[in-house]
Write a protein that holds these residues in place. Structure first.
Motif, PDB file in Angstrom:
ATOM      1  N   LEU A 118       0.834  -1.205   0.000  1.00 24.16           N
ATOM      2  CA  LEU A 118       0.000   0.000   0.000  1.00 24.16           C
ATOM      3  C   LEU A 118       0.870   1.257   0.000  1.00 24.16           C
ATOM      4  CD1 LEU A 118      -2.799  -1.041   2.520  1.00 24.16           C
ATOM      5  CD2 LEU A 118      -3.159  -0.307   0.147  1.00 24.16           C
ATOM      6  N   VAL A 119       1.905   1.243   0.820  1.00 27.87           N
ATOM      7  CA  VAL A 119       2.786   2.414   0.887  1.00 27.87           C
ATOM      8  C   VAL A 119       3.543   2.562  -0.434  1.00 27.87           C
ATOM      9  CG1 VAL A 119       4.726   3.477   2.087  1.00 27.87           C
ATOM     10  CG2 VAL A 119       3.001   2.217   3.393  1.00 27.87           C
ATOM     11  N   ALA A 120       4.040   1.430  -0.960  1.00 23.15           N
ATOM     12  CA  ALA A 120       4.788   1.491  -2.229  1.00 23.15           C
ATOM     13  C   ALA A 120       3.902   2.068  -3.332  1.00 23.15           C
ATOM     14  CB  ALA A 120       5.284   0.095  -2.595  1.00 23.15           C
ATOM     15  N   ALA A 121       2.647   1.631  -3.392  1.00 25.42           N
ATOM     16  CA  ALA A 121       1.733   2.135  -4.435  1.00 25.42           C
ATOM     17  C   ALA A 121       1.499   3.636  -4.258  1.00 25.42           C
ATOM     18  CB  ALA A 121       0.419   1.366  -4.402  1.00 25.42           C
ATOM     19  N   SER A 122       1.409   4.077  -2.999  1.00 23.68           N
ATOM     20  CA  SER A 122       1.174   5.515  -2.762  1.00 23.68           C
ATOM     21  C   SER A 122       2.391   6.343  -3.190  1.00 23.68           C
ATOM     22  CB  SER A 122       0.849   5.767  -1.288  1.00 23.68           C
ATOM     23  OG  SER A 122       2.033   5.699  -0.522  1.00 23.68           O
ATOM     24  N   LEU A 123       3.550   5.668  -3.321  1.00 21.02           N
ATOM     25  CA  LEU A 123       4.782   6.366  -3.729  1.00 21.02           C
ATOM     26  C   LEU A 123       5.111   6.139  -5.210  1.00 21.02           C
ATOM     27  CD1 LEU A 123       6.962   5.666  -0.565  1.00 21.02           C
ATOM     28  CD2 LEU A 123       5.876   7.818  -1.223  1.00 21.02           C
ATOM     29  N   GLY A 124       4.165   5.582  -5.954  1.00 20.23           N
ATOM     30  CA  GLY A 124       4.345   5.506  -7.400  1.00 20.23           C
ATOM     31  C   GLY A 124       4.576   4.119  -7.968  1.00 20.23           C
ATOM     32  N   VAL A 125       4.633   3.075  -7.114  1.00 19.90           N
ATOM     33  CA  VAL A 125       4.806   1.730  -7.660  1.00 19.90           C
ATOM     34  C   VAL A 125       3.501   1.298  -8.335  1.00 19.90           C
ATOM     35  CG1 VAL A 125       5.100  -0.712  -7.021  1.00 19.90           C
ATOM     36  CG2 VAL A 125       6.649   1.024  -6.108  1.00 19.90           C
ATOM     37  N   THR A 126       3.623   0.783  -9.561  1.00 17.24           N
ATOM     38  CA  THR A 126       2.429   0.410 -10.324  1.00 17.24           C
ATOM     39  C   THR A 126       2.347  -1.093 -10.601  1.00 17.24           C
ATOM     40  OG1 THR A 126       3.639   0.867 -12.361  1.00 17.24           O
ATOM     41  CG2 THR A 126       2.271   2.651 -11.496  1.00 17.24           C
ATOM     42  N   ARG A 129      -5.337 -11.395  -4.566  1.00 17.06           N
ATOM     43  CA  ARG A 129      -6.606 -10.656  -4.432  1.00 17.06           C
ATOM     44  C   ARG A 129      -6.396  -9.341  -3.692  1.00 17.06           C
ATOM     45  NH1 ARG A 129     -10.419  -9.823  -1.107  1.00 17.06           N
ATOM     46  NH2 ARG A 129      -9.631 -11.138   0.575  1.00 17.06           N
ATOM     47  N   ARG A 130      -5.666  -9.393  -2.585  1.00 10.86           N
ATOM     48  CA  ARG A 130      -5.463  -8.166  -1.794  1.00 10.86           C
ATOM     49  C   ARG A 130      -4.607  -7.151  -2.562  1.00 10.86           C
ATOM     50  NH1 ARG A 130      -5.129  -9.356   3.969  1.00 10.86           N
ATOM     51  NH2 ARG A 130      -4.653  -7.154   4.208  1.00 10.86           N
ATOM     52  N   LEU A 131      -3.547  -7.635  -3.214  1.00 10.10           N
ATOM     53  CA  LEU A 131      -2.670  -6.700  -3.938  1.00 10.10           C
ATOM     54  C   LEU A 131      -3.390  -6.091  -5.145  1.00 10.10           C
ATOM     55  CD1 LEU A 131       0.795  -8.520  -3.955  1.00 10.10           C
ATOM     56  CD2 LEU A 131       0.016  -6.707  -2.431  1.00 10.10           C
ATOM     57  N   SER A 132      -4.151  -6.911  -5.860  1.00  9.49           N
ATOM     58  CA  SER A 132      -4.729  -6.418  -7.111  1.00  9.49           C
ATOM     59  C   SER A 132      -5.863  -5.425  -6.872  1.00  9.49           C
ATOM     60  CB  SER A 132      -5.182  -7.568  -8.010  1.00  9.49           C
ATOM     61  OG  SER A 132      -6.234  -8.246  -7.387  1.00  9.49           O
ATOM     62  N   SER A 133      -6.289  -5.290  -5.628  1.00 10.89           N
ATOM     63  CA  SER A 133      -7.341  -4.294  -5.361  1.00 10.89           C
ATOM     64  C   SER A 133      -6.732  -2.930  -4.985  1.00 10.89           C
ATOM     65  CB  SER A 133      -8.266  -4.782  -4.249  1.00 10.89           C
ATOM     66  OG  SER A 133      -7.535  -4.808  -3.041  1.00 10.89           O
ATOM     67  N   ILE A 134      -5.396  -2.845  -4.953  1.00  9.91           N
ATOM     68  CA  ILE A 134      -4.745  -1.582  -4.560  1.00  9.91           C
ATOM     69  C   ILE A 134      -4.786  -0.585  -5.724  1.00  9.91           C
ATOM     70  CG2 ILE A 134      -2.513  -0.535  -3.938  1.00  9.91           C
ATOM     71  CD1 ILE A 134      -1.876  -3.086  -2.383  1.00  9.91           C
ATOM     72  N   GLU A 135      -5.180   0.640  -5.387  1.00 14.53           N
ATOM     73  CA  GLU A 135      -5.177   1.717  -6.391  1.00 14.53           C
ATOM     74  C   GLU A 135      -3.827   2.433  -6.317  1.00 14.53           C
ATOM     75  OE1 GLU A 135      -7.404   2.878  -8.636  1.00 14.53           O
ATOM     76  OE2 GLU A 135      -8.878   1.306  -8.168  1.00 14.53           O
ATOM     77  N   GLY A 136      -3.154   2.530  -7.443  1.00 10.41           N
ATOM     78  CA  GLY A 136      -1.879   3.245  -7.484  1.00 10.41           C
ATOM     79  C   GLY A 136      -2.021   4.558  -8.236  1.00 10.41           C
ATOM     80  N   ALA A 137      -0.862   5.139  -8.567  1.00 12.30           N
ATOM     81  CA  ALA A 137      -0.855   6.451  -9.243  1.00 12.30           C
ATOM     82  C   ALA A 137      -1.541   6.389 -10.602  1.00 12.30           C
ATOM     83  CB  ALA A 137       0.592   6.919  -9.415  1.00 12.30           C
ATOM     84  N   GLU A 138      -1.533   5.181 -11.221  1.00  6.12           N
ATOM     85  CA  GLU A 138      -2.129   5.052 -12.566  1.00  6.12           C
ATOM     86  C   GLU A 138      -3.330   4.128 -12.533  1.00  6.12           C
ATOM     87  OE1 GLU A 138       1.179   3.685 -14.875  1.00  6.12           O
ATOM     88  OE2 GLU A 138       2.279   5.562 -14.575  1.00  6.12           O
ATOM     89  N   GLY A 139      -4.093   4.161 -11.438  1.00  7.49           N
ATOM     90  CA  GLY A 139      -5.248   3.269 -11.309  1.00  7.49           C
ATOM     91  C   GLY A 139      -4.848   1.959 -10.656  1.00  7.49           C
ATOM     92  N   ARG A 140      -5.653   0.893 -10.881  1.00  6.04           N
ATOM     93  CA  ARG A 140      -5.347  -0.406 -10.278  1.00  6.04           C
ATOM     94  C   ARG A 140      -3.932  -0.880 -10.612  1.00  6.04           C
ATOM     95  NH1 ARG A 140      -9.838  -3.691  -8.738  1.00  6.04           N
ATOM     96  NH2 ARG A 140     -11.089  -2.069  -7.804  1.00  6.04           N
ATOM     97  N   VAL A 141      -3.246  -1.389  -9.608  1.00  5.67           N
ATOM     98  CA  VAL A 141      -1.892  -1.889  -9.872  1.00  5.67           C
ATOM     99  C   VAL A 141      -1.964  -3.192 -10.673  1.00  5.67           C
ATOM    100  CG1 VAL A 141      -0.918  -0.861  -7.769  1.00  5.67           C
ATOM    101  CG2 VAL A 141      -1.809  -3.215  -7.724  1.00  5.67           C
ATOM    102  N   GLN A 142      -0.863  -3.555 -11.291  1.00  2.00           N
ATOM    103  CA  GLN A 142      -0.737  -4.826 -12.010  1.00  2.00           C
ATOM    104  C   GLN A 142      -0.094  -5.831 -11.064  1.00  2.00           C
ATOM    105  OE1 GLN A 142      -0.450  -4.915 -16.005  1.00  2.00           O
ATOM    106  NE2 GLN A 142      -2.081  -3.456 -15.550  1.00  2.00           N
ATOM    107  N   VAL A 143      -0.570  -7.064 -11.094  1.00  3.70           N
ATOM    108  CA  VAL A 143       0.039  -8.111 -10.270  1.00  3.70           C
ATOM    109  C   VAL A 143       0.493  -9.241 -11.198  1.00  3.70           C
ATOM    110  CG1 VAL A 143      -0.245  -9.715  -8.361  1.00  3.70           C
ATOM    111  CG2 VAL A 143      -1.438  -7.515  -8.329  1.00  3.70           C
TER     112      VAL A 143
END
Ligand code: SAM
Ligand code: SF4
Length: 352
Positions: free
Chosen positions: A73-81, A101-115
């Motif tokens: 979650l923190v990584a995604a908030s800092l730009g990890v996609t 399931r938990r990771l793929s629901s994370i919203e990042g800087a460019e929308g949903r992250v890729q897993v």
């Protein structure tokens, strides 16, 4: 995107990231976190693990799903996609669908992250439906040979049929692009490169050849015997015209069209043509150590933060450690330097 030449002669990516994103002192923006889920494996590939005598990580030191998600979650908030799940063998984690399931629901800087997942494919037929349902985006499957005797010798396990079944399941799943990885090895599979590409094309996948790196747990790597990029390409050119594809960005593989395409082949030449100047990757080991390079000696221990810090301060503390890890990143891996030291962990414990 502005391209600026740096030490290794490759362009640096300076494209948009959150203002406080993970940008290192060489201007590289970090968007990809490789998460190792275990150091254990169903195979014992010679270039990765010793046959016996591995010192396994203690089970209590392996990060839980909640701990992995806290970091993600923190990584995604800092730009990890993109999160890439690896190991050891990630399919050995029974909670893998839950992690996806938990990771793929994370919203990042460019929308949903890729897993994404890197796997040896064993047990994939059973697990794939749950992984697709959980939101898995794409997969890389490792297969160094399609000859049974060689496979058994190289992986020290007679499980080629299980890997082939995994590849068939992945091909049928429709998840694309599907990539197959092979480490090219002299006297082991270097006469099989064309056959491997034919096999990959036949299942609708892209074959990628990896130069062998000094990351084996047995510390037996020898530059003189590794198969370099140029030899791989020469072998492929005996059969196909290769047209280089531009637009590699931070990707480790250079890609070529085979006879004009659409089929492709990739080469990951970490040793003879390093791509450190465009690297956008960070790593989290299964026991909670952040690493800024496959070859780094330094690790940033997240465990005290994940298991000790109060919930209120945890996200800030994780962000501070991610930032410190990125700040400490060197311009390149320096395999060719006389002072190069192989990391103490093998590839299975770092996360490839
Ligand atoms: N078990 C999974 C697999 O084999 O795909 C995931 C982990 S494995 C460490 C990830 C990738 O690292 C594989 O494609 C493997 O071939 C590659 N690898 C392992 N050791 C390597 C080495 N010494 N040099 C180059 N690639 C290596
Ligand atoms: Fe296991 Fe992957 Fe290492 Fe082979 S490369 S021993 S499959 S972790």
């Amino acid at each position: 995107m502005t391209a600026v030449p740096v030490a290794l002669g490759l362009p640096v990516r300076r494209d948009a990231a959150p203002a406080d994103g993970l940008v290192d002192t060489h201007g590289r923006v970090h968007r990809d976190l490789r998460i190792s889920l275990t150091d254990r494996c169903s195979l014992r590939c010679t270039y990765c693990m010793p046959e016996q005598g591995n010192e396994w990580l203690a089970r209590t030191s392996i990060l839980t799903v909640d701990e992995i998600v806290d970091v993600a979650l923190v990584a995604a908030s800092l730009g990890v996609t993109t999160f890439r799940l690896t190991g050891g063998e990630p399919l050995l984690r029974p909670d893998l669908p839950e992690i996806v399931r938990r990771l793929s629901s994370i919203e990042g800087a460019e929308g949903r992250v890729q897993v994404a997942l890197t796997t040896n494919g064993i047990r994939l037929p059973e697990m794939l439906p749950a992984l697709v349902d959980a939101g898995l985006t794409r997969m890389n499957i490792s297969i160094d040979t399609i000859r049974r005797d060689r496979f058994a010798a190289l992986t020290r396990r007679d499980r080629l049929d299980d890997v082939l079944a995994g590849i068939a399941a992945a091909a049928a799943s429709g998840l694309r692009p599907l990539k197959l990885n092979a480490v090219a090895m002299r006297g082991v599979n270097d006469d099989e490169l064309v056959d491997l590409v034919d096999f990959a094309v036949g299942v609708g996948a892209q074959m990628r050849f990896i130069e062998q790196m000094p990351l084996d747990a047995g510390h037996t790597w020898d530059r003189a015997t590794m198969v370099p990029r140029e030899e791989i390409l020469a072998a492929l050119r005996t059969r196909w015209d290769l047209t280089p594809l531009p637009g590699r960005g931070g990707a480790p593989a250079e890609t070529w069209l085979l006879d004009g395409g659409p089929a492709r082949v990739g080469v990951i030449a970490s040793v003879t043509a390093p791509f450190c100047g465009a690297c956008d990757r960070l790593r989290l080991t299964a026991d909670g150590q952040l690493r800024n390079c496959l070859f780094s000696i330094a690790e940033y221990d997240l465990v005290p933060t994940l298991r000790g810090a109060s919930e209120e301060g945890r996200a800030e503390a994780i962000a501070a450690q991610l930032a410190a890890c990125v700040r400490g990143k060197l311009p390149g891996h320096a395999i060719d330097d006389p002072g190069f030291l192989q990391p103490p962990r093998g590839m299975n414990a770092i996360g490839g």
